[in-house]
Design a protein around this motif. Structure first.
Motif, PDB file in Angstrom:
ATOM      1  N   GLY A  52      -3.716   1.139   8.657  1.00 39.63           N
ATOM      2  CA  GLY A  52      -3.488   1.429   7.071  1.00 39.63           C
ATOM      3  C   GLY A  52      -2.172   1.518   7.385  1.00 39.63           C
ATOM      4  O   GLY A  52      -0.978   1.505   6.216  1.00 39.63           O
ATOM      5  N   THR A  53      -1.538   2.718   8.581  1.00 45.52           N
ATOM      6  CA  THR A  53      -0.125   2.796   8.264  1.00 45.52           C
ATOM      7  C   THR A  53       1.043   1.719   8.407  1.00 45.52           C
ATOM      8  O   THR A  53       2.326   1.526   8.084  1.00 45.52           O
ATOM      9  CB  THR A  53       0.707   3.228   9.640  1.00 45.52           C
ATOM     10  OG1 THR A  53      -0.250   4.663   9.825  1.00 45.52           O
ATOM     11  CG2 THR A  53       1.710   3.833   9.640  1.00 45.52           C
ATOM     12  N   ALA A  54       0.730   0.232   9.145  1.00 50.85           N
ATOM     13  CA  ALA A  54       1.203  -0.836   9.204  1.00 50.85           C
ATOM     14  C   ALA A  54       1.235  -1.405   7.668  1.00 50.85           C
ATOM     15  O   ALA A  54       2.192  -1.601   7.532  1.00 50.85           O
ATOM     16  CB  ALA A  54       0.339  -1.897  10.388  1.00 50.85           C
ATOM     17  N   LEU A  55       0.517  -1.395   6.986  1.00 50.43           N
ATOM     18  CA  LEU A  55       0.265  -1.993   5.382  1.00 50.43           C
ATOM     19  C   LEU A  55       0.575  -0.799   4.573  1.00 50.43           C
ATOM     20  O   LEU A  55       1.272  -1.927   3.520  1.00 50.43           O
ATOM     21  CB  LEU A  55      -1.696  -2.033   5.194  1.00 50.43           C
ATOM     22  CG  LEU A  55      -2.498  -2.570   5.829  1.00 50.43           C
ATOM     23  CD1 LEU A  55      -3.857  -2.957   5.863  1.00 50.43           C
ATOM     24  CD2 LEU A  55      -2.040  -4.622   5.683  1.00 50.43           C
ATOM     25  N   LEU A  56       1.463   0.198   4.464  1.00 45.24           N
ATOM     26  CA  LEU A  56       2.050   1.284   4.063  1.00 45.24           C
ATOM     27  C   LEU A  56       2.727   0.198   3.326  1.00 45.24           C
ATOM     28  O   LEU A  56       3.203   0.311   2.740  1.00 45.24           O
ATOM     29  CB  LEU A  56       2.477   2.351   4.643  1.00 45.24           C
ATOM     30  CG  LEU A  56       3.473   3.123   3.640  1.00 45.24           C
ATOM     31  CD1 LEU A  56       2.397   3.647   2.222  1.00 45.24           C
ATOM     32  CD2 LEU A  56       3.827   3.926   5.168  1.00 45.24           C
ATOM     33  N   PHE A  57       4.072  -1.108   4.476  1.00 38.64           N
ATOM     34  CA  PHE A  57       5.122  -1.642   3.959  1.00 38.64           C
ATOM     35  C   PHE A  57       4.617  -3.191   3.613  1.00 38.64           C
ATOM     36  O   PHE A  57       5.611  -3.315   3.097  1.00 38.64           O
ATOM     37  CB  PHE A  57       5.829  -1.572   5.812  1.00 38.64           C
ATOM     38  CG  PHE A  57       5.688  -0.444   6.289  1.00 38.64           C
ATOM     39  CD1 PHE A  57       7.685   0.023   5.968  1.00 38.64           C
ATOM     40  CD2 PHE A  57       5.224  -0.068   7.343  1.00 38.64           C
ATOM     41  CE1 PHE A  57       7.456   1.804   6.465  1.00 38.64           C
ATOM     42  CE2 PHE A  57       5.601   1.264   7.574  1.00 38.64           C
ATOM     43  CZ  PHE A  57       6.541   1.596   8.064  1.00 38.64           C
ATOM     44  N   LEU A  58       3.488  -3.310   3.000  1.00 40.08           N
ATOM     45  CA  LEU A  58       3.470  -4.564   1.940  1.00 40.08           C
ATOM     46  C   LEU A  58       4.174  -4.165   0.626  1.00 40.08           C
ATOM     47  O   LEU A  58       3.906  -2.807   0.043  1.00 40.08           O
ATOM     48  CB  LEU A  58       2.105  -4.387   1.995  1.00 40.08           C
ATOM     49  CG  LEU A  58       0.976  -4.960   2.698  1.00 40.08           C
ATOM     50  CD1 LEU A  58      -0.148  -5.411   2.818  1.00 40.08           C
ATOM     51  CD2 LEU A  58       2.023  -6.499   3.295  1.00 40.08           C
ATOM     52  N   PRO A  59       4.232  -5.268   0.458  1.00 41.51           N
ATOM     53  CA  PRO A  59       5.242  -4.202  -1.591  1.00 41.51           C
ATOM     54  C   PRO A  59       4.469  -4.123  -2.072  1.00 41.51           C
ATOM     55  O   PRO A  59       4.982  -3.682  -2.929  1.00 41.51           O
ATOM     56  CB  PRO A  59       6.175  -6.282  -1.523  1.00 41.51           C
ATOM     57  CG  PRO A  59       5.926  -6.861  -0.764  1.00 41.51           C
ATOM     58  CD  PRO A  59       4.413  -6.241   0.647  1.00 41.51           C
ATOM     59  N   LYS A  60       3.049  -5.008  -2.605  1.00 42.52           N
ATOM     60  CA  LYS A  60       2.606  -4.124  -3.942  1.00 42.52           C
ATOM     61  C   LYS A  60       1.487  -3.525  -3.528  1.00 42.52           C
ATOM     62  O   LYS A  60       1.396  -2.147  -4.252  1.00 42.52           O
ATOM     63  CB  LYS A  60       2.000  -5.098  -4.982  1.00 42.52           C
ATOM     64  CG  LYS A  60       3.273  -6.404  -5.376  1.00 42.52           C
ATOM     65  CD  LYS A  60       3.216  -7.357  -6.066  1.00 42.52           C
ATOM     66  CE  LYS A  60       4.202  -8.260  -7.113  1.00 42.52           C
ATOM     67  NZ  LYS A  60       3.761  -9.514  -7.551  1.00 42.52           N
ATOM     68  N   ALA A  61       0.686  -3.929  -2.802  1.00 41.06           N
ATOM     69  CA  ALA A  61      -0.711  -3.234  -2.423  1.00 41.06           C
ATOM     70  C   ALA A  61      -1.160  -2.174  -1.541  1.00 41.06           C
ATOM     71  O   ALA A  61      -1.777  -2.030  -0.861  1.00 41.06           O
ATOM     72  CB  ALA A  61      -2.091  -4.372  -2.274  1.00 41.06           C
ATOM     73  N   GLY A  62       0.360  -2.293  -1.145  1.00 40.43           N
ATOM     74  CA  GLY A  62       0.623  -0.984   0.488  1.00 40.43           C
ATOM     75  C   GLY A  62      -0.211  -0.291   0.048  1.00 40.43           C
ATOM     76  O   GLY A  62      -0.568   0.327   1.523  1.00 40.43           O
ATOM     77  N   ILE A  63       0.696   0.929  -0.803  1.00 37.61           N
ATOM     78  CA  ILE A  63      -0.435   2.604  -0.495  1.00 37.61           C
ATOM     79  C   ILE A  63      -1.811   2.232  -0.712  1.00 37.61           C
ATOM     80  O   ILE A  63      -1.539   2.982  -0.066  1.00 37.61           O
ATOM     81  CB  ILE A  63       1.247   2.676  -2.123  1.00 37.61           C
ATOM     82  CG1 ILE A  63       2.404   2.571  -2.048  1.00 37.61           C
ATOM     83  CG2 ILE A  63       0.350   4.735  -1.976  1.00 37.61           C
ATOM     84  CD1 ILE A  63       3.144   3.843  -1.228  1.00 37.61           C
ATOM     85  N   LYS A  64      -2.073   1.394  -1.815  1.00 36.53           N
ATOM     86  CA  LYS A  64      -3.587   1.038  -2.020  1.00 36.53           C
ATOM     87  C   LYS A  64      -4.289   0.902  -0.491  1.00 36.53           C
ATOM     88  O   LYS A  64      -4.606   1.794  -0.233  1.00 36.53           O
ATOM     89  CB  LYS A  64      -3.545   0.896  -3.148  1.00 36.53           C
ATOM     90  CG  LYS A  64      -3.493   1.168  -4.518  1.00 36.53           C
ATOM     91  CD  LYS A  64      -3.928   0.045  -5.611  1.00 36.53           C
ATOM     92  CE  LYS A  64      -3.544   0.631  -7.088  1.00 36.53           C
ATOM     93  NZ  LYS A  64      -3.572  -0.614  -8.110  1.00 36.53           N
ATOM     94  N   LEU A  65      -3.370   0.157  -0.081  1.00 38.89           N
ATOM     95  CA  LEU A  65      -4.465   0.055   1.168  1.00 38.89           C
ATOM     96  C   LEU A  65      -3.948   0.637   1.901  1.00 38.89           C
ATOM     97  O   LEU A  65      -5.014   1.575   3.006  1.00 38.89           O
ATOM     98  CB  LEU A  65      -3.871  -1.770   1.968  1.00 38.89           C
ATOM     99  CG  LEU A  65      -3.616  -2.995   0.874  1.00 38.89           C
ATOM    100  CD1 LEU A  65      -3.467  -4.109   1.488  1.00 38.89           C
ATOM    101  CD2 LEU A  65      -5.867  -3.081   0.630  1.00 38.89           C
TER     102      LEU A  65
END
Length: 149
Positions: A52-65
């Protein structure tokens, strides 16, 4: 194995048991099984939190993931302790004095935690900033120790 214990202890099979005793008898796990599942759930929780912490840095859906995986990770890690002592004992023990602060922080609403983290961030920024002033940290430490003593 439980049936053998009952026979050897003189307790007959058709003996009336209370509901709690029946549930505990039917759901008892060996200690090694409990420890194994504790580590499995705890590791899964840590992995989900890291993912989840790594997915935080994705551009669009990062916060939701991030929110989904981090929440699942925390739930898995917290529920792992249920394997060690059971859910009822865990609920009773989480309000003991040694765990009370951690429990309050875990259960407190998001605004309270946000305020605490804002204060901590401000304090850490202040501590970092005064590190550029010679002897400022020593002066602050001496000031607080004299006020507290």
């Amino acid at each position: 194995m439980d049936k053998l214990r009952r026979v050897l202890s003189g307790r007959e099979e058709n003996e009336e048991l209370g509901l709690t005793a029946q549930v505990l008898d039917s759901t008892s796990l060996s200690f090694s099984t409990r420890v194994k599942w504790f580590f499995i759930c705890f590791a899964a929780g840590i992995l989900c939190s890291i993912l989840g912490t790594a997915l935080l840095f994705l551009p669009k859906a990062g916060i939701k993931l991030f929110a989904v995986f981090y929440t699942l990770g925390n739930i898995a890690a917290l529920s792992s302790t249920c394997f060690l002592m059971g859910p009822l004992k865990q609920l009773k023990r989480m309000f003991e004095p040694t765990r009370l602060i951690a429990t309050i922080l875990m259960l407190w609403n998001k605004r309270g935690l946000a305020i605490i983290f804002c204060i901590l961030q401000f304090l850490s920024m202040t501590w970092y900033s005064i590190s550029y002033i010679p002897f400022a940290r020593d002066a602050v430490i001496k000031c607080f120790t004299s006020c507290l003593s």
